[in-house]
Design a protein around this motif. Structure first.
Motif, mmCIF file in Angstrom:
data_model
loop_
_atom_site.group_PDB
_atom_site.id
_atom_site.type_symbol
_atom_site.label_atom_id
_atom_site.label_comp_id
_atom_site.label_asym_id
_atom_site.label_seq_id
_atom_site.Cartn_x
_atom_site.Cartn_y
_atom_site.Cartn_z
ATOM 1 N N THR A 132 36.090 -83.325 70.704
ATOM 2 C CA THR A 132 35.348 -83.388 71.965
ATOM 3 C C THR A 132 34.700 -84.752 72.201
ATOM 4 O O THR A 132 34.107 -84.986 73.243
ATOM 5 C CB THR A 132 34.250 -82.306 71.994
ATOM 6 O OG1 THR A 132 33.368 -82.501 70.869
ATOM 7 C CG2 THR A 132 34.858 -80.905 71.919
ATOM 8 N N GLY A 133 34.782 -85.641 71.234
ATOM 9 C CA GLY A 133 34.209 -86.977 71.400
ATOM 10 C C GLY A 133 34.618 -87.885 70.251
ATOM 11 O O GLY A 133 34.835 -87.437 69.127
ATOM 12 N N GLY A 134 34.754 -89.183 70.551
ATOM 13 C CA GLY A 134 35.123 -90.139 69.522
ATOM 14 C C GLY A 134 36.623 -90.280 69.383
ATOM 15 O O GLY A 134 37.379 -89.877 70.271
ATOM 16 N N PRO A 135 37.067 -90.860 68.301
ATOM 17 C CA PRO A 135 36.256 -91.319 67.156
ATOM 18 C C PRO A 135 35.542 -92.645 67.423
ATOM 19 O O PRO A 135 35.937 -93.409 68.289
ATOM 20 C CB PRO A 135 37.313 -91.490 66.053
ATOM 21 C CG PRO A 135 38.567 -91.825 66.791
ATOM 22 C CD PRO A 135 38.514 -91.059 68.076
ATOM 23 N N TRP A 136 34.465 -92.868 66.627
ATOM 24 C CA TRP A 136 33.716 -94.113 66.688
ATOM 25 C C TRP A 136 33.779 -94.777 65.312
ATOM 26 O O TRP A 136 33.296 -94.201 64.317
ATOM 27 C CB TRP A 136 32.259 -93.859 67.057
ATOM 28 C CG TRP A 136 32.070 -93.196 68.394
ATOM 29 C CD1 TRP A 136 32.102 -93.781 69.613
ATOM 30 C CD2 TRP A 136 31.812 -91.799 68.625
ATOM 31 N NE1 TRP A 136 31.876 -92.860 70.606
ATOM 32 C CE2 TRP A 136 31.691 -91.622 70.036
ATOM 33 C CE3 TRP A 136 31.667 -90.692 67.812
ATOM 34 C CZ2 TRP A 136 31.434 -90.392 70.618
ATOM 35 C CZ3 TRP A 136 31.415 -89.456 68.387
ATOM 36 C CH2 TRP A 136 31.303 -89.320 69.781
ATOM 37 N N ALA A 137 34.359 -95.933 65.242
ATOM 38 C CA ALA A 137 34.443 -96.671 63.982
ATOM 39 C C ALA A 137 33.329 -97.717 63.940
ATOM 40 O O ALA A 137 33.216 -98.549 64.834
ATOM 41 C CB ALA A 137 35.808 -97.352 63.845
ATOM 42 N N VAL A 138 32.473 -97.658 62.931
ATOM 43 C CA VAL A 138 31.336 -98.566 62.779
ATOM 44 C C VAL A 138 31.614 -99.471 61.589
ATOM 45 O O VAL A 138 31.769 -98.990 60.453
ATOM 46 C CB VAL A 138 30.028 -97.779 62.562
ATOM 47 C CG1 VAL A 138 28.863 -98.737 62.345
ATOM 48 C CG2 VAL A 138 29.758 -96.863 63.753
ATOM 49 N N LEU A 139 31.702 -100.771 61.847
ATOM 50 C CA LEU A 139 31.976 -101.713 60.768
ATOM 51 C C LEU A 139 30.855 -101.725 59.741
ATOM 52 O O LEU A 139 31.083 -101.781 58.538
ATOM 53 C CB LEU A 139 32.167 -103.122 61.340
ATOM 54 C CG LEU A 139 32.459 -104.231 60.322
ATOM 55 C CD1 LEU A 139 33.725 -103.911 59.552
ATOM 56 C CD2 LEU A 139 32.568 -105.573 61.015
ATOM 57 N N GLY A 140 29.607 -101.634 60.228
ATOM 58 C CA GLY A 140 28.460 -101.549 59.329
ATOM 59 C C GLY A 140 28.219 -102.823 58.545
ATOM 60 O O GLY A 140 28.769 -103.887 58.827
ATOM 61 N N ARG A 141 27.391 -102.692 57.534
ATOM 62 C CA ARG A 141 27.055 -103.832 56.685
ATOM 63 C C ARG A 141 27.965 -103.811 55.458
ATOM 64 O O ARG A 141 27.580 -103.386 54.370
ATOM 65 C CB ARG A 141 25.584 -103.766 56.274
ATOM 66 C CG ARG A 141 24.640 -103.812 57.473
ATOM 67 C CD ARG A 141 23.194 -103.869 57.038
ATOM 68 N NE ARG A 141 22.300 -103.947 58.186
ATOM 69 C CZ ARG A 141 20.980 -104.071 58.107
ATOM 70 N NH1 ARG A 141 20.400 -104.122 56.925
ATOM 71 N NH2 ARG A 141 20.235 -104.132 59.190
ATOM 72 N N TRP A 142 29.158 -104.304 55.631
ATOM 73 C CA TRP A 142 30.143 -104.250 54.564
ATOM 74 C C TRP A 142 29.703 -105.013 53.327
ATOM 75 O O TRP A 142 30.111 -104.722 52.209
ATOM 76 C CB TRP A 142 31.482 -104.812 55.070
ATOM 77 C CG TRP A 142 31.358 -106.163 55.719
ATOM 78 C CD1 TRP A 142 31.189 -106.423 57.036
ATOM 79 C CD2 TRP A 142 31.343 -107.428 55.043
ATOM 80 N NE1 TRP A 142 31.076 -107.770 57.257
ATOM 81 C CE2 TRP A 142 31.178 -108.424 56.038
ATOM 82 C CE3 TRP A 142 31.465 -107.822 53.722
ATOM 83 C CZ2 TRP A 142 31.121 -109.768 55.737
ATOM 84 C CZ3 TRP A 142 31.418 -109.172 53.419
ATOM 85 C CH2 TRP A 142 31.241 -110.135 54.427
#
Length: 581
Positions: free
Chosen positions: A529-539
């Motif tokens: 129902t929503g997304g996907p959302w990929a967050v790179l973040g603090r690798w």
């Protein structure tokens, strides 16, 4: 070298030219009656050293050292209780001498005060003459030995006082270049100091330890990495003052006052009304949507004499902080008038009015809790204090909204009553983050297995009643269908799914609570129902960090029973992160 990434030299200081008066070791200097000249002594709080004298430091005593260790290093150490009231009241005579030399004196803490340098320097001829006049006046009228420094910006002027020098504006960058970043905490209010010192700690681990190192990184990288703490560091390291948030249609000052009829000479009677004034001041700030770090306390006697003193690094929205400063100041004035003891009958010391003014208003941080600040707020605080007394201070956590890429990072929790941590700006660059907030974010994500259907699998909508959870184990189902086309699902670094999400199998730890409608090991047919959302973040923090690269997916249940779920994938494993309304 460009202006953005160059050293301190090319940056013109943007701060105010200040003259700073500093009395070294004031917490012990203010206790000269109890400490013979040159004797080793230290003020102590909670069995730890707060400030040692120079003689004690020569023997190895240091701040924050246990008292037992300090006494073993210096057997003749004189131990004195840390008394902020006495320290503040004893500093009042020194502050009055400062008032006679410069206008607009502001106390940062007992033993340290500053004022704009331009006016008195012009009157006395030079800044060097101003510094010399101030040192001589304080020594002649109070007997205290002080150091005076003049420079541009908060950090530079404070360091100039510690060295007793006058720094020309053009030399500000060079003067600050080798100064350790940790010195920034000395000029900041508590709620900002915590975030800035955390940034300083991170930078020191990366080899950035001085103001020149920080300026060399550039303003943009500092602000991007550390938010408001980075902006504060940049301003201080380049000879500036604290950056403030602008606000529109707000009063310049907020003031409250209390009349005493008849005038009172007993200080204890005055202190009783200070708490009500402080609460009124905090309520006025809240209604104005503002906050302030500068407090002016004033009094008028029955003979018309008016006195006032300004303090900075004070949270004017905290009644406890405001009451402390007001009580310190009134006791200092009362001692000067001869009425420090209850019932003293000094003719000119009877108070007719007392008041407080919050100055330099800026936009307030995130708003108050849902129950407001009036009676409900009081009841909530009482309940919290009771819980903290039973379970400990860290048992009650207050949430604070901030910017972030996902629901968990958008809330910062801190101990109730502690200074608000440095928050990420809500209007930052958070594009690509999770849309919409779940109503509930689980304390700890619930592990789960997510399966997707490939093109070879059954058509969408076909019943799937059996899923093999692991080798040799059947999860659930009255009927069996083959597993052909069914595979563990993953999200790529660009947010692409390698299969169509079809089945979710919760796999919680023993005893863990699950959202309504989910059972351990029981398969649930789902749809996206929503997304996907990929967050790179603090690798760079490593795969075990909660802010490492991750992906989110919002799913609903095919049967329509139960709310949508927010799923998160970390290091190839899925978990239930939150539940929507």
């Amino acid at each position: 070298m460009d202006a953005e990434r160059g050293g301190p030299g090319p940056h013109a200081p943007a701060g105010v030219r200040r003259v700073v008066l500093w009395v070294p070791d004031w917490p012990t200097t203010s206790l000269v009656v109890d400490v013979p000249p040159g004797a080793p002594a230290a003020t102590v709080r909670e069995a730890r050293v707060v400030v040692p004298t120079m003689a004690a430091r020569r023997a190895g005593v240091r701040a924050r050292m246990p008292v037992s260790t300090a006494q073993s290093l210096c057997p003749g150490l004189i131990v004195l209780a840390d008394d902020p009231v006495r320290q503040a009241s004893a500093f009042e005579p020194v502050a009055r001498v400062f008032d006679a030399v410069a206008a607009g004196v502001v106390c940062l803490r007992p033993g340290l005060a500053w004022a704009p340098a331009a006016g008195p320097a012009r009157w006395l001829g030079t800044e060097e003459a101003l510094a010399e006049c101030l040192v001589e006046s304080v020594a002649a009228q109070t007997g205290a030995e002080c150091q005076v420094g003049i420079a541009t910006g908060m950090l530079a002027s404070l360091e100039a006082a510690r060295q007793g020098v006058v720094v020309p504006p053009a030399d500000t960058g060079e003067f600050l270049a080798d100064l350790p970043l940790a010195g920034a905490g000395r000029v900041l209010p508590p709620e900002q100091a915590e975030g800035v010192l955390h940034a300083v700690d991170v930078l020191s681990q990366l080899g950035v330890r001085t103001c020149a190192d920080a300026v060399g990184l550039g303003r943009g990288p500092l602000a991007t990495r550390f938010g408001r703490a980075g902006e504060v560091l940049w301003s201080l390291c380049t000879g500036g003052d604290l950056p403030t948030r602008g606000m529109a249609r707000a009063p310049r000052d907020v003031s409250v006052s209390l009349d005493h009829d008849p005038p009172v000479v007993d200080l204890d009677q005055v202190v009783v009304g200070l708490r009500r004034l402080a609460e009124e001041l905090a309520g006025s700030l809240w209604r104005a949507g503002a906050s302030s770090q500068t407090l002016t306390v004033w009094m008028e006697t029955e003979t018309g004499v008016r006195r006032e003193r300004t303090w900075t690094a004070v949270d004017c929205a905290s009644p406890a902080d405001v009451v402390d400063r007001a009580r310190w100041q009134l006791r200092g004035w009362s001692q000067a008038c001869g009425s420090a003891e209850p019932g003293a009958q000094a003719p000119d010391s009877a108070l007719a009015r007392v008041g407080m003014v919050a100055r330099g208003l800026v936009a307030a941080p995130p708003g108050p809790p849902l129950w407001g600040r009036e009676d409900g707020r009081v009841r909530a605080e009482r309940a919290v204090l009771r819980l903290q007394s039973l379970l400990g201070e860290e048992a009650v956590i207050a949430p604070h909204a901030q910017g972030g890429q996902d629901p968990r990072s958008r809330v910062s929790g801190g101990v109730w009553g502690a200074p608000v941590p440095d928050l990420a700006p809500l209007d930052g660059e958070w594009e690509g983050g999770v849309d919409g907030e779940p109503a509930t974010v689980l304390d700890a994500p619930c592990p789960a297995r997510l399966y997707g259907m490939t093109e070879k699998g059954p058509e969408r909508g076909a019943p799937l009643l059996a899923v093999v959870a692991s080798e040799g184990q059947t999860v659930t189902g009255d009927e069996r269908r083959g597993r052909e086309g069914l595979r563990p699902l993953h999200v790529g670094p660009r947010g692409d799914l390698d299969a169509r999400p079809t089945v979710l199998v919760p796999d919680p730890a023993p005893g863990a609570r699950l959202p309504a409608g989910l059972e351990a090991g029981r398969a649930v047919t789902i749809r996206v129902t929503g997304g996907p959302w990929a967050v790179l973040g603090r690798w760079w923090e490593g795969p075990d960090s909660p802010r490492a690269p991750r992906a989110y997916l919002r799913v609903g249940r095919e049967n329509g029973e139960g709310p949508d779920l927010l799923l998160v994938q970390r290091q190839g494993s899925w978990a239930v992160e939150g539940v929507y309304d």
